[in-house]
Structure formats: structure tokens, C-alpha cells
Write an enzyme that holds these catalytic residues in place. Sequence first.
Site, PDB file in Angstrom:
ATOM      1  N   LYS A 240       0.874  -1.178  -0.085  1.00 36.65           N
ATOM      2  CA  LYS A 240      -0.052   0.057   0.168  1.00 36.65           C
ATOM      3  C   LYS A 240       0.587   1.028  -0.323  1.00 36.65           C
ATOM      4  CE  LYS A 240      -3.669  -2.161   3.179  1.00 36.65           C
ATOM      5  NZ  LYS A 240      -4.632  -1.636   2.150  1.00 36.65           N
ATOM      6  N   ARG A 314      -9.792 -11.882   2.544  1.00 33.56           N
ATOM      7  CA  ARG A 314     -11.353 -12.943   2.572  1.00 33.56           C
ATOM      8  C   ARG A 314     -10.301 -14.257   1.919  1.00 33.56           C
ATOM      9  NH1 ARG A 314     -12.006  -9.213  -3.379  1.00 33.56           N
ATOM     10  NH2 ARG A 314     -11.518  -8.376  -1.793  1.00 33.56           N
TER      11      ARG A 314
END
Length: 459
Positions: A240, A314
Site C-alpha cells: 500500500k 478474504r
Amino acid sequence: MPLAFADPSDAAIPVDVIESDGVDTVLEALSSEAQAWAKAQDFNGSLGQVLCLPDAKGGIARVLVGYGTAARRARDRFHMGAAVQKLPAGTYDIASGLHGDELEEAALAWLLAGYSYDRYSKPSKPAPRLVAPEDVDAGRIAIIANGEALTRELINTPPSDMGPAELEEAARALASEHEASINVITGDDLITSNFPMIHTVGRASSRAPRLIDMRWGDTGPQLTLVGKGVCFDTGGLNIKPGSSMGLMKKDMGGAATVLGLAHMIMALDLPLRLRVLIPAVENSIDGSAFRPQDILTSRKGLTVEINNTDAEGRLVLADALTLSDEDDPALVISMATLTGAARVAVGADISPFYTDNDDHADALAKAARKVADPVWRMPFYEPYEAMIEPGIADLDNAPKGGFAGSITAALFLRRFVESPYMHFDIYGWQPTAAPSRPRGGVGMGARAVLEALPEMLKL
């Protein structure tokens, strides 16, 4: 320090809550001196306005709190929290103006307004305390407030002091408090225990990944709560930018929320069996970090092509959800700070949720309105299933195109659950201070779920 109501034997200052159109009636019942003071202070009952009426000794004889109009109140919630922030320390009693659900919300707002995160700073000044109103379930409200406070405390704690091990410690403390059992699988034992994706996501960190498994209760339907416990998310090799990494201490907000909800359920002794599953990891970078284009095999046997290592939540949830399915629960609920797409869709306040069960959705929506915990149903839209099927593997963890990111993430998770299932894609953060919600970590959806459980599980 637990959030609690004041001792009912304490001398309390009465508080009158007044709608804008009722000001004249209330003022007419006051002494001429009090009326003059209220008019001099231009008290008109606008929402959040507070007026302390002095007594003969210079203390506070009574407090008037403006409650505005119904139309204005509908724009937010926890209005009493705004008034609490304007009061000096002391003990108060809501004497008039509120009833039923509004009185319960005001009492909860008062307790939540007393929360502050001061682990690394000087304690804040003592908060005004409230004598529990006679017509509310004070014990239940205090339990809910402290469940919310637990969630906030965990999210607010920086990653230096809230890694996978510390999250485990928090779960163990909660289990001990409520005499629940707990089992934790750590490090390479995740491989031998067949939790390959939890291990893969967390293996690059110096802080070992783990799966936390807590159980409570012996009778009733089983509810399994699954919370995303990514204690810090660098994004992995798809790292990020700094601007996106600044709030990643909150990426364990799903885990924090299910622990807060678990406290509420156990403290209220609901007639159910509770299981809490938290995959706790740090998504970091070293030579062992998983890569884009890797293909992982999940606990369920489904293969997953990695197209973005920053879509790791996830992956760890998938293994935990597969485990949740293995003892036939009545309902599985996952909570996760999963996608930025959810925030684009509904903003920071609303908890979007997914379910195939219309009755569960209706029960949750009704409960959310009652307890001022806003939710919004999102669709498991099956035409989008093709977006998560890359061809080279069973599933794609990060479909290209950028559309419907929250929906495709929810569809991905649903592939790992056969039991009745509900998924929340929450934010877990209050970006600007609001009544009873200081800037920082915040619980989302837990109070609505708690209120809806009797109907959803037929308790």
C-alpha cells in the site's frame, strides 16, 4: 474502567429533555428567576443545546437539554451524547422528556459518551455519570456499552501492541471472564491442521499467524461468529502507499467487533451455543511473502489465484469459514473490514450486509432501526460470479476492473459456507467525532445483530 451507571443512592441533578415546540410550556413551570436565566441564555430547545440552571448556592439546580425536532433528530443518533460532553462532572438523572426506545438510546448514549482511549496519555477528566432511568433495562444497556467499549479499545490499540499474540490474549481474557473454552493453532501448526491460506498470508511476519477458536454454551442453536483479524496490513508485495497504510491498525476491526458482540451474548446469557473464530495475522513482507500469480489451495480444496496480495482478508476468512461449516451451525456471521468499495457505496456510518435469507434480512433491518445501529442490505448478485472465476484456478482473489468490489468479495466468501450465512463488510472507524462516538475505532452492526438474534435463531 467499565462503563457503568451511577449509584442510584447518589444525589442527582435532574435533566429535562425538551423538544423545540415544548420550550414555552416547560419554562412556564419554572421560577421567574429560572425563566429569566433561560431567556437570557437564549434557550430555545434546539438539538444538543444545554442550559444549566443555577441554584441559590451557585451549584446546578437543573439541566435543560434541547431535543430539537423529529426531522432534525432523524439526521443522526445518540443525541444525548452531545449534551453529556457539555456537562461538568457530577451525577445526573433524566427526569422528563424521553420514554421507551428513545430513553434506552439516551441511556446507552450517555454511557458510550464516557468512553475515551487514554492508554498512552493522561486520563481524561471524569465524565458526567447517569443514574439509570427506572424504565430501562440498565443491566443490558451496561453490557452492550461495555461490549462496544471492548471493540473500540482493541481497534484503537496500535499494531505495536496489538499483533496476533495480543489479539489472542484479548480473546483469552474474554473467554476467562465468561468461562468459555478456547483453543489456538499457531504458526506452522496451521499447515498440519489444514489452514493453508491463514498460514500463507501471515508467514512473512515475525509475529506468527494463528487461528483463535472460542466456544461457549451447552444448549440452543449454534451461532458462529467469524472475524477478520489482520492486525496490520502492509498490502504485502502489492504494498500500500503510505496514505492507505495509515489506518491499517483497524484491519482487525472485524475480530474486534465479534469479540465485543460475543461479550454481549455471553454476559446476557443468551440461550444459544456460541463459537467465535478469528484468523489473526499480520500481512507483511519478507522473502517468504506470497506473490501475485501464486495459486493457493484452501482448506475446502478450492484453489485461489492471487492477483493482489492486498486482498488478503478474504483468504484468511475463507479457511475460517470452511471450519465454521464443519459442525453444522444454525447461522454463521462474518464481520470484516474487507473492501474500500463498501465505503464508497455507503460511507463510514452504515454497515452493509449480505444474506440470502429474506427473513434474516428483515429481522436485522427492523432491529437496526430500533437500536440506532444503521445497516443496509447488499446483494449476493449471482451474475457477478463469473468475475471471481479466473479460469486457471477455481477463484480469483482480486477481480480486474474495479467494479462491485464489495459484492465480489462477498461472493468469494460465500463459496466457503454451506450453512445459513450473513456477511458484514464494515469500516470499524469513526473518521470525525460524533455524539457518543469519538474519532477512532467503533463497533458497527453488533448491536443490530444482538437485537435481531432472537428472531433470526428463534430463541
